[in-house]
Scaffold this active site. Sequence first.
Site, PDB file in Angstrom:
ATOM      1  CE1 TYR A 294     -16.146  11.326 -16.671  1.00 64.53           C
ATOM      2  CE2 TYR A 294     -15.747  11.354 -14.310  1.00 64.53           C
ATOM      3  CZ  TYR A 294     -16.078  10.665 -15.459  1.00 64.53           C
ATOM      4  OH  TYR A 294     -16.338   9.324 -15.395  1.00 64.53           O
TER       5      TYR A 294
ATOM      6  CE  LYS B 278     -11.934   8.321 -18.775  1.00 65.21           C
ATOM      7  NZ  LYS B 278     -12.314   9.566 -18.145  1.00 65.21           N
TER       8      LYS B 278
ATOM      9  CG  ASP C 116      -9.096  16.192 -14.956  1.00 63.15           C
ATOM     10  OD1 ASP C 116      -8.404  15.629 -15.834  1.00 63.15           O
ATOM     11  OD2 ASP C 116     -10.089  15.655 -14.443  1.00 63.15           O
TER      12      ASP C 116
ATOM     13  NE  ARG D  43      -3.002   0.428   3.253  1.00 61.28           N
ATOM     14  CZ  ARG D  43      -2.348   0.645   4.415  1.00 61.28           C
ATOM     15  NH1 ARG D  43      -1.625   1.735   4.589  1.00 61.28           N
ATOM     16  NH2 ARG D  43      -2.422  -0.247   5.380  1.00 61.28           N
TER      17      ARG D  43
END
Length: 384
Positions: A105, A203, A178, A53
């Site tokens: 978005y 993407k 972003d 982690r």
Amino acid sequence: MCAKSTTPHLETLLAQAGCGRDASTGALAMPIYQVATFQHPALGQSTGFDYSRTSNPTRLALEQTLAAAEGGVRSFAFASGMAALDCVVRLFRPGDELVLTEDLYGGTYRLLEQIVRPLGITAHYVDTSQPAQVAEALARPGVRAVLLETPSNPLLKIADIRAIAAQARARGQLTIVDNTFLTFANLRPLAMGADLAVYSASKYLGGHNDVIAGVVVAGSPELADRLAFLQNATGAILGPQDSWLLLRGLKTLPLRLERQQRNAQLLAEWLARHPRVTAVHYPGLPGHPGGALLAAEKSGCGAMISFAVASAAQAPEVLRRVRVFRFAESLGGVESLITYPCQQTHADIPAALRARLGIHDRLLRLSVGIEHIDDLRADLENAL
Ligand SMILES: *Cc1c(COP(=O)(O)O)cnc(C)c1O
């Protein structure tokens, strides 16, 4: 002659992402370290890896590649773009206010309105392609940060990152970009004054519609430390298999984008002349208000196009008739996709707000892939 050490170009850096990192075997490609925990040499000693982690070798290879590609201090890979954004909003406290691009978005809007607002952090949405609107919003006393999507989604409006980041910095506010649509292959927000770059790596970075991932790149050591703490404390990390897939995808990012952007430019020009199309939004078209900003940065215009058809009945008809364009949400992959923003990606934005923004029921959005341009054009011709 002295050999000068030069930083490799992006194409070189990405083509060789993860290469030669495993000295014990000489593995050329980055191995998938499918492991949860690491044995300690002795008490108080560590190989540099303790528990996956916190850090995992495959994820680290990816994170180091992305930090170098973006020109940041450090990057952090998450299980999705939303997990990356969720980590970013944890930098803020109750009473803080954020300014965001208004046509953004839909999932980010949902996060801000349904998860973050109840925690006492308020979002204001403005047209970030309009400098006066941004200046007015940043002047509000509680504002701590501006989060830009540029080009915006789905209307492809361009924000002036340099000007906005300079204003925000002068007020002690963070600029977060972003950069999912253009990527560091076109535009590097940190070099333009932004503090954080955020990606849905599902993407263009992944590029093959086969992995869900997110990335945050920090521009300063202070932000890197805070994000490292948050990533480990909240734990929405990217696993080793998906880190490997993303490393593999990144190698061809500049090549893919080059082809996708060329296809998009040709399609946008063709759509703009089509008698059954009433509007085309693409920053590469003459007269697009944001085109000059991208040109000044030597940025490509991306491979996203939105366009309007004449009637609401025609939109579903186009979706039904396409064969090469696949009717699916998402974007950025080698396969061309078509979506219907008002009922899909932007369904979580209230109807009245959608109407004001121009995300109406005649608007379709294309993510242009690497297929042959003639096949893409013929497909749309047939569908229209
Ligand atoms: C897809 C997308 C997201 C969300 O990313 P996921 O990987 O789907 O969680 C965030 N921002 C933008 C601009 C996106 O296109």
